[in-house]
Design a protein around this motif. Sequence first.
Motif, PDB file in Angstrom:
ATOM      1  N   THR A  74       0.839  -1.201   0.000  1.00  0.00           N
ATOM      2  CA  THR A  74       0.000   0.000   0.000  1.00  0.00           C
ATOM      3  C   THR A  74       0.876   1.255   0.000  1.00  0.00           C
ATOM      4  OG1 THR A  74      -0.176   0.215   2.422  1.00  0.00           O
ATOM      5  CG2 THR A  74      -1.759  -1.253   1.321  1.00  0.00           C
ATOM      6  N   TRP A  76     -10.581  -1.595  -2.289  1.00  0.00           N
ATOM      7  CA  TRP A  76      -9.716  -2.423  -1.438  1.00  0.00           C
ATOM      8  C   TRP A  76      -9.966  -3.914  -1.647  1.00  0.00           C
ATOM      9  CZ3 TRP A  76      -5.383  -0.760   0.270  1.00  0.00           C
ATOM     10  CH2 TRP A  76      -5.215   0.609   0.518  1.00  0.00           C
ATOM     11  N   HIS A 121       1.370  -3.194   4.561  1.00  0.00           N
ATOM     12  CA  HIS A 121       0.596  -1.949   4.689  1.00  0.00           C
ATOM     13  C   HIS A 121       1.536  -0.841   5.136  1.00  0.00           C
ATOM     14  CE1 HIS A 121      -2.352   0.999   5.196  1.00  0.00           C
ATOM     15  NE2 HIS A 121      -2.574   0.845   6.498  1.00  0.00           N
ATOM     16  N   VAL A 146      -7.767  -1.858   5.513  1.00  0.00           N
ATOM     17  CA  VAL A 146      -6.837  -2.825   4.917  1.00  0.00           C
ATOM     18  C   VAL A 146      -6.948  -4.182   5.610  1.00  0.00           C
ATOM     19  CG1 VAL A 146      -4.386  -3.335   4.564  1.00  0.00           C
ATOM     20  CG2 VAL A 146      -5.257  -1.037   4.103  1.00  0.00           C
ATOM     21  N   SER A 187      -8.218  -7.644   3.955  1.00  0.00           N
ATOM     22  CA  SER A 187      -7.248  -8.747   3.966  1.00  0.00           C
ATOM     23  C   SER A 187      -7.846 -10.001   4.591  1.00  0.00           C
ATOM     24  CB  SER A 187      -5.989  -8.324   4.731  1.00  0.00           C
ATOM     25  OG  SER A 187      -5.378  -7.212   4.115  1.00  0.00           O
ATOM     26  N   VAL A 217      -0.518  -9.729   7.260  1.00  0.00           N
ATOM     27  CA  VAL A 217      -0.295  -8.307   6.977  1.00  0.00           C
ATOM     28  C   VAL A 217       0.902  -7.846   7.804  1.00  0.00           C
ATOM     29  CG1 VAL A 217      -1.219  -5.961   7.212  1.00  0.00           C
ATOM     30  CG2 VAL A 217      -2.723  -7.819   6.444  1.00  0.00           C
ATOM     31  N   LEU A 271       2.417  -4.415   9.052  1.00  0.00           N
ATOM     32  CA  LEU A 271       2.062  -3.007   9.198  1.00  0.00           C
ATOM     33  C   LEU A 271       3.316  -2.186   9.502  1.00  0.00           C
ATOM     34  CD1 LEU A 271       0.072  -0.608   9.750  1.00  0.00           C
ATOM     35  CD2 LEU A 271      -0.119  -1.477  12.099  1.00  0.00           C
TER      36      LEU A 271
END
Length: 345
Positions: free
Chosen positions: A14, A76, A88, A115, A119, A127, A129
């Motif tokens: 992202t 998204w 992300h 997000v 996901s 994910v 982050l």
Amino acid sequence: MDTNSNTDELVLVTGGAGFIAVHCILQLLNAGHRVRATLRDLNREAVVRSMLREGGVEAGERLTFIQADLSSDAHWKEAVKDCAYVLHVASPTPKLNFKHEDEMIIPAREGVLRVLRASRDAGIKRVVLTSAIGAIVYGHPKQTTPYDETVWTDTTHAPAYQKSKTLAERAAWEFIEREGGKLELSVVNPAAVMGPVLGPDYSHSIYLIKNLLTGKMAGCPKINSCFVDVRDVADLHLRAMLDLKAKGERFIATGGESIWLVEVAKILKAHLGNKADKVKAMQLPNTVLRIAALKDPMVKSMVPLLGTPMNLTSAKAIELLGWSPRSSKEAILAAAESLIRLNLL
């Protein structure tokens, strides 16, 4: 490294035009992954591809783009479709002239949740982050021992941007616990990000180097910070994405112990010759910063840091994931040399 991956899997990144994001894309492509990147404006695709070329990669069809904005639900679902992982990295950058801190807090928190929801619903494995040390070091009494991942910023005493990073990361962990299903989360908390700039998009930390090299800074406030190379931040994202041991963990990214800004200036003067002629390697009295803070919101956010040790440890990432970062000095010089080389001063 214990991994749960084969390399051809599709990874969503992202905020694909951002400084850390472009370096993540570079390393993902070099490792054999296919990448889809979100952009708020698809006209930025050419800029991203240009930065990747500067980093030595012609991405071709292995990189695709999709328009998506953290402030909207649109796209998204399509962005995460068929991906195995999500990095992300996107986050609202510090705003200087905000009327209320919610202008930063709400987009950061809601963006993370958008997000994560998408996901989870798409069956993403994990994910990663991008948080920040801003979610760790603020609002505490002065301490000499290094901060580690068990510490959280006290949001009652944090500037708005750091508060937004803290509340967004907390919201992410709470989401995983309450409604994440099988979705896994890992978090990277970088110190001030340095390293090679690939084009006009770079982290706000690098403005420190730019302002020193151009003589915009009359001297160095008594501020202490850890630094980390963007290449090592990207490498840590990939390790946090793939290593089974990274599930449910946060990782501080620093290239060594904290140093004072005057030491940063001295590093530039010692290694860059006449290119560092405008750098002023002298300590500014605290009163100078306090007066400047009355007119400049960015300076105001620095006042609570005056004279405060900000040492951090990356022992967890080094021991658990085998991460091996460059030194702070190398990261600082790489940032400076790339700014000079690309005529970005």
